[in-house]
Design an enzyme around this catalytic site. Sequence first.
Site, PDB file in Angstrom:
ATOM      1  CG  HIS A 102      59.404  15.513 -32.351  1.00  0.00           C
ATOM      2  ND1 HIS A 102      58.956  16.045 -34.202  1.00  0.00           N
ATOM      3  CD2 HIS A 102      58.713  14.912 -32.127  1.00  0.00           C
ATOM      4  CE1 HIS A 102      58.110  15.250 -34.854  1.00  0.00           C
ATOM      5  NE2 HIS A 102      57.648  14.133 -33.533  1.00  0.00           N
ATOM      6  CD  GLU A 105      57.064  12.920 -28.925  1.00  0.00           C
ATOM      7  OE1 GLU A 105      56.263  11.873 -30.119  1.00  0.00           O
ATOM      8  OE2 GLU A 105      57.159  13.422 -29.768  1.00  0.00           O
ATOM      9  CG  HIS A 106      59.246  10.426 -32.640  1.00  0.00           C
ATOM     10  ND1 HIS A 106      58.555   9.761 -33.933  1.00  0.00           N
ATOM     11  CD2 HIS A 106      58.607  11.510 -32.543  1.00  0.00           C
ATOM     12  CE1 HIS A 106      58.064  10.033 -34.425  1.00  0.00           C
ATOM     13  NE2 HIS A 106      58.160  11.435 -33.156  1.00  0.00           N
ATOM     14  CD  GLU A 203      55.980  13.698 -36.290  1.00  0.00           C
ATOM     15  OE1 GLU A 203      56.944  12.939 -35.753  1.00  0.00           O
ATOM     16  OE2 GLU A 203      55.143  13.709 -35.666  1.00  0.00           O
TER      17      GLU A 203
END
Length: 1026
Positions: A102, A105-106, A203
């Site tokens: 994740h 991905e960012h 998040e």
Amino acid sequence: MFLQTKAVLQKLRYLGFNGRQQTWRLKSTSAAERALQYQPGQNIHGFTVREVVAVPDLFLTAVKLTHDKTGAQYLHAARDDSNNLFSVQLRTTPMDSTGVPHILEHTVLCGSEKYPCRDPFFKMLNRSLSTFMNAFTASDYTMYPFSTQNEKDFQNLLSVYLDAVFFPCLREQDFWQEGWRLENETPTDPNSPLVFKGVVFNEMKGAFSDNEQLYAQHLQNKLYPDHTYSVVSGGEPLAIPDLTWEQLKHFHATHYHPSNARFFTYGDLPLENHLQQIQEEALSKFQRIDPNTQVPPQPHWASPREDRVTCGPDAMAPDPARQNTLCVSYLLGDITDTFEGFTLGLLSSLMISGPNSPFYKSLIEPKIGTDFSSVVGYDGSTKEASFSIGLQGMAEDDTEKVKQIISQTIDDIIQTGFEEERIEALLHKIEIQMKHQSTNFGLSLASYIASSWNHDGDPVELLRISDSVAKFREALKEKPRFLQDKVKFYFKENTHRLTLAMSPDETYMDKQAEAEEEKLQKKIQDLSDSDRKEIHEKGLELLAAQSKTQDASCLPALKVSDIEPTISVTPVQMSSAGGVPVQLCEQPTNGLVYFRAMCSLNTLPEELRLYVPLFCTVITKMGCGALDYRQQAQQMDLRTGGMSVSTQVIPDSTHLDTFEQGVLLSSSCLERNLPHMFQLWSDLFNKPHFDNEERLRVLVMMSAQELANGISYSGHMYAMTRGGRHLTPAGDLEETFGGMEQVRFMKRIAEMSDLSQVVRTLPRIKKHLFNLDNMRCAINTTPQKMSDTTAELESFMKDVAGNRKKRKAVRTNIVKKPLDPEDDAGPSRKLISETNFQPCQMKTFFQLPFPVNFVSESIRTVPFSHEDYASLCILGKMMTAKYLHGQIREKGGAYGGGARMGGGGLFSFYSYRDPNSMQTLSAFRKGVDWAKSGQFTQQDIDEAKLSVFSAVDSPVAPGNKGMSRFLGGVTDEMKQNHREQLFAVDHKNLVDVAERYLGVGQRTCGVAILGPENNTIKKDPSWIVK
Ligand SMILES: [Zn+2]
């Protein structure tokens, strides 16, 4: 080809379609036909064609290829759809919960070799006319999709995406910003305490404040305990600080390689160009590797397991004493077996969907819980699928009872099977889904094939849905007990099943906070003074980098001149049926008919307004005419693509204090079912059933639960709606229908022991709403079917003529607007004008058990047709991209934040999953100062324009064409006007509107925050705390 004169409009009505859709019918030159000419074995730009398959049901041709040098897989779906899509997905199988896929991905989106500027992804949002841009981290893959209708834009975005995925910079600073870091709470103050910061860190804290998501995560981790599914791919907040930058770079090197990649393209652009660009800009630079990312099968358990987890209490739950979740989850077969997956998907629908399904009857109707558990039914997103069944909103004491019911229901299904008509209804649903055209079809396909393809299933086989349907019918014919045997095998005899309970713990939030504090202390206890100094300096460096003006000139961009100067026209015709005005819109709908009716609320007594959303929820679910609610549901499934009723608050385009209020009836069906669909509507008009209090209670419980669950996901919407409440009359009604006020009202209703008063209220509402005197209709269908449809509509109007009644509006200040702007004497919409409305300032705080905030501030400005409206639209986008994003997300650590101009004349600031509250409010204000100072360039303005136009020009599905005119009276001419105003906005206009509308002293604003306990607000009497 569009000319804005009345003559052309008239002519177009005869032609039927405008340009783009016409190509849909020119079969001989269609993209799907052209793609059929590829030959297996053929080599194109380093790829070899493996398979070419026509899929007539979906109007496409699938071309499967592999990349020779790296083994990268490729699927192209050629279809006459200009909304072209690209996606690349990597198999990412983490073995810990640090959230490495994740965070990766960012960070890959934060800059790459060819595009080294900071944050090219967010910058491209403003340099493109994309209809979709995003990135997702699933449990076992990471996907990067975009779509656009512009060919040049496609090439630009493809270039940026390829470079980001395969050649990212992965700078240490990007990792700190997006992943996690230790930093002084106030970066400029070295004596302020050290805290964890980072976008993904916040998040995920936000994500797991949602109990449904928390439960789903636990369930997956525990059902597949032996490999990648046992960890949190998104990141467990307290495990995230264990990830190092080196580990992140290593994960990229091993997973983001073409040999581990699957490319998907969709649409009407030629495949060769895509292949050439992908080969030249990325794949040619790699050699094949063995990525070794396969997920092994989960070893089967010899006996079932049970487990228990806790969560935070839910302040909005309908019944605080009933907040437990219990569900049983079964491990099924490998998802790459396409037909087995199809069968189990259908079986799951038969078992749980709708009031005719056995589990609905045995679990929902006895009202043991408020709704099914958040995870329910077939889930094919993991290598081996699962099926889950259970309840949320139940009392702990009912645990044994629920387990017993689940096992009993499975026995009953094995015994009695399913009615043939229910199976037919499901197959009908599949037929409609294939024919219904959505605007993001490419994206739907990409996500539909992603999981199976990820584990080397055949994506083409998945697309051939009718093959599966045929095979399914065959299997049923040959073996009448086909489905029952599956239930026996997968459920009754399956020992790999998990029973997972979740119960609230009053101290959950405190424990989480304590654990975070402990983690923090562990990280900082060994820090030397020089370490602390370094942390402080790094914090300042990051702040400086975030504050620096960015040079984004390396990125490709469309120009404002690439935007179409004129809108494409949507011809409609005004007609009438039984005295009710009808708008007709001819569209290529694949044989579907779309029907809508707008019913005004003007005569409804004020005290009933709060009940209208409840009325809308239940009216199609309680039975009608000779049908009880089960038979009604069955008929709706068998004969329609769905029937729904929803509230409408439509702000007027010229006056802020004028609006239309009503409910919208919508449904669709295949042409052959037209009479059946209208029969169902006329039964609802003439003989709706309201008196089944037990049925009503079930619907109320489910609806209250759904609303309560939605807050942590859509908190910014609730904050914005609340902020607008005292600013316009339409804003007030929005809050009544869809804001926190409605959530609380539904909670109260759900808690009532006696619903008889509600039962008496519903027919009163119906009398006012289902009144032909207050109604207008719209039909979208093919030209061939238009006359049949209007004939059916005529006879429907005759059937329900008894519902016509002249009633007096409860508010006297009614303004009439003609439905056809060319025909002042014709039928009209009746709007409410509250000329005496006094907007007022109000600050509201909702204390909720979330670890993050949703902050919003709304300002009353001007309506759609006002000359400053366009400037405010551009200003909102520009402030978001050039100022607020940096302050609220990059520096503040919120998941998102920005400003936007709303249709009702409210300019709104918002933040999403935000660790800050007061600081964000002051960022909003500083954003206004920034705009007033005029320190932005022509390039900034142009980018904001592109971004506004990509929303204005987002594709509209044939079934939805003409709706803005039908509902809000917004004609093509008004749209074109608005378009020209958008083009004309300049630097001076932007500074000017910022000063005149948004500056302190100039504005009337409303503020609302949803979030955790807040001491600053508590001490400040100017806030209303709820
Ligand atoms: Zn994310």
